[in-house]
Design a protein around this motif. Structure first.
Motif, PDB file in Angstrom:
ATOM      1  N   GLU A 132      12.459   4.704  -7.810  1.00  0.00           N
ATOM      2  CA  GLU A 132      13.668   4.148  -7.275  1.00  0.00           C
ATOM      3  C   GLU A 132      13.455   3.362  -5.955  1.00  0.00           C
ATOM      4  N   ILE A 133      12.673   4.115  -4.999  1.00  0.00           N
ATOM      5  CA  ILE A 133      12.488   3.844  -3.694  1.00  0.00           C
ATOM      6  C   ILE A 133      11.761   2.338  -3.624  1.00  0.00           C
ATOM      7  N   THR A 134      10.836   2.281  -4.640  1.00  0.00           N
ATOM      8  CA  THR A 134       9.788   1.323  -4.630  1.00  0.00           C
ATOM      9  C   THR A 134      10.346   0.171  -5.543  1.00  0.00           C
ATOM     10  N   ASN A 135      11.291   0.273  -6.462  1.00  0.00           N
ATOM     11  CA  ASN A 135      11.655  -0.543  -7.341  1.00  0.00           C
ATOM     12  C   ASN A 135      10.545  -0.775  -8.475  1.00  0.00           C
ATOM     13  N   GLN A 136       9.827   0.166  -8.866  1.00  0.00           N
ATOM     14  CA  GLN A 136       8.599   0.127  -9.879  1.00  0.00           C
ATOM     15  C   GLN A 136       9.091   1.077 -10.940  1.00  0.00           C
ATOM     16  N   LYS A 137       8.450   0.935 -12.054  1.00  0.00           N
ATOM     17  CA  LYS A 137       8.533   1.907 -13.184  1.00  0.00           C
ATOM     18  C   LYS A 137       7.932   3.143 -12.622  1.00  0.00           C
ATOM     19  N   GLU A 138       8.385   4.476 -13.386  1.00  0.00           N
ATOM     20  CA  GLU A 138       8.035   5.573 -12.888  1.00  0.00           C
ATOM     21  C   GLU A 138       6.308   5.937 -13.296  1.00  0.00           C
ATOM     22  N   SER A 139       6.244   5.015 -14.601  1.00  0.00           N
ATOM     23  CA  SER A 139       4.629   5.016 -15.092  1.00  0.00           C
ATOM     24  C   SER A 139       3.927   4.219 -14.141  1.00  0.00           C
ATOM     25  N   THR A 140       4.417   3.367 -13.534  1.00  0.00           N
ATOM     26  CA  THR A 140       3.530   2.469 -12.592  1.00  0.00           C
ATOM     27  C   THR A 140       3.287   3.504 -11.373  1.00  0.00           C
ATOM     28  N   VAL A 141       4.241   4.143 -10.735  1.00  0.00           N
ATOM     29  CA  VAL A 141       4.119   5.123  -9.718  1.00  0.00           C
ATOM     30  C   VAL A 141       2.941   6.118 -10.058  1.00  0.00           C
ATOM     31  N   ARG A 142       3.210   6.663 -11.255  1.00  0.00           N
ATOM     32  CA  ARG A 142       2.183   7.720 -11.597  1.00  0.00           C
ATOM     33  C   ARG A 142       0.765   7.246 -11.543  1.00  0.00           C
ATOM     34  N   SER A 143       0.672   5.994 -12.048  1.00  0.00           N
ATOM     35  CA  SER A 143      -0.426   5.496 -12.188  1.00  0.00           C
ATOM     36  C   SER A 143      -1.160   4.850 -11.029  1.00  0.00           C
ATOM     37  N   LEU A 144      -0.338   4.310 -10.186  1.00  0.00           N
ATOM     38  CA  LEU A 144      -0.800   4.383  -8.793  1.00  0.00           C
ATOM     39  C   LEU A 144      -1.203   5.483  -7.939  1.00  0.00           C
ATOM     40  N   LEU A 145      -0.593   6.631  -8.041  1.00  0.00           N
ATOM     41  CA  LEU A 145      -0.735   7.961  -7.673  1.00  0.00           C
ATOM     42  C   LEU A 145      -2.132   8.198  -7.865  1.00  0.00           C
ATOM     43  N   HIS A 146      -2.224   8.346  -9.104  1.00  0.00           N
ATOM     44  CA  HIS A 146      -3.554   8.661 -10.001  1.00  0.00           C
ATOM     45  C   HIS A 146      -4.854   7.812  -9.407  1.00  0.00           C
ATOM     46  N   ARG A 147      -4.468   6.641  -9.376  1.00  0.00           N
ATOM     47  CA  ARG A 147      -5.623   5.749  -8.758  1.00  0.00           C
ATOM     48  C   ARG A 147      -5.965   5.914  -7.280  1.00  0.00           C
ATOM     49  N   ALA A 148      -4.948   6.341  -6.549  1.00  0.00           N
ATOM     50  CA  ALA A 148      -5.132   6.495  -5.269  1.00  0.00           C
ATOM     51  C   ALA A 148      -5.802   7.720  -5.036  1.00  0.00           C
ATOM     52  N   ARG A 149      -5.416   9.013  -5.822  1.00  0.00           N
ATOM     53  CA  ARG A 149      -6.338  10.125  -5.549  1.00  0.00           C
ATOM     54  C   ARG A 149      -7.769   9.965  -6.027  1.00  0.00           C
ATOM     55  N   ASN A 150      -8.044   9.337  -7.049  1.00  0.00           N
ATOM     56  CA  ASN A 150      -9.432   9.127  -7.471  1.00  0.00           C
ATOM     57  C   ASN A 150     -10.222   8.334  -6.453  1.00  0.00           C
ATOM     58  N   ILE A 151      -9.381   7.405  -5.572  1.00  0.00           N
ATOM     59  CA  ILE A 151     -10.209   6.741  -4.590  1.00  0.00           C
ATOM     60  C   ILE A 151     -10.409   7.544  -3.258  1.00  0.00           C
ATOM     61  N   LEU A 152      -9.334   8.368  -3.063  1.00  0.00           N
ATOM     62  CA  LEU A 152      -9.645   9.359  -2.069  1.00  0.00           C
ATOM     63  C   LEU A 152     -10.509  10.390  -2.218  1.00  0.00           C
ATOM     64  N   LYS A 153     -10.621  10.918  -3.642  1.00  0.00           N
ATOM     65  CA  LYS A 153     -11.553  11.751  -4.100  1.00  0.00           C
ATOM     66  C   LYS A 153     -13.160  11.140  -3.958  1.00  0.00           C
ATOM     67  N   LYS A 154     -13.247  10.093  -4.145  1.00  0.00           N
ATOM     68  CA  LYS A 154     -14.520   9.258  -4.117  1.00  0.00           C
ATOM     69  C   LYS A 154     -14.984   9.227  -2.717  1.00  0.00           C
TER      70      LYS A 154
END
Length: 163
Positions: A132-154
């Protein structure tokens, strides 16, 4: 001073105390500079003064403040003046944090990931609220969060032992 301006001053002071750190951290995550982040927060509170009577409740106000902060940051980053200025190299001083590896790694993420990480981990929003805050679909937010976590983990793999 009349009663209305006194009441407004009290509201702004309370809001600055309540939301100031959140807005500052969000602005800093975009601007990567404490002085620019402080300027952004100041601009946000000027907008708050202009729109002080539009809020239904505190959640609405917080969400509005975060959206305004995001928009001002994005606009400033796009501005030709900002693109031409020389970047300040800051030497951050942290009383509480001696190891800033995670923070430094988060700050190196692209904005689209950094914003999601900030709202999810630092502010405690759920993915539905972030959408709601970013005006994106919830699935997009979850996908971005997942990708960010993978980048951070790496990126942090050498510093920390992940299983």
């Amino acid at each position: 001073m009349n009663d209305v301006s006194l009441r407004t001053d009290e509201i702004i002071s309370k809001d600055l105390e309540t939301y100031g750190n959140t807005l500052y951290r969000l602005a800093y995550s975009y601007m990567k500079n404490m002085h620019d982040a402080e300027d952004i927060v100041q601009e946000v509170f000027i907008q708050l003064l202009k729109n002080i009577d539009i809020f239904e409740n505190n959640d609405h106000k917080k969400s509005w403040l975060i959206c305004v902060t995001r928009n001002i940051c994005k606009n400033k980053l796009k501005s030709s003046w900002f693109k031409k200025k020389e970047e300040l190299i800051e030497m951050p001083y942290y009383d509480e944090y001696k190891d800033t590896t995670v923070l430094d790694t988060v700050m190196k993420l692209p904005v689209k990931y950094r914003e999601i990480i900030f709202l999810y981990y630092y502010e405690g929003y759920k993915t539905a609220e972030i959408s709601e805050i970013t005006n994106q679909k919830e699935s997009t937010v979850r996908s971005l969060l997942h990708r960010a976590r993978n980048i951070l983990k790496k990126s942090l793999k050498e510093e920390y032992d992940f299983e």
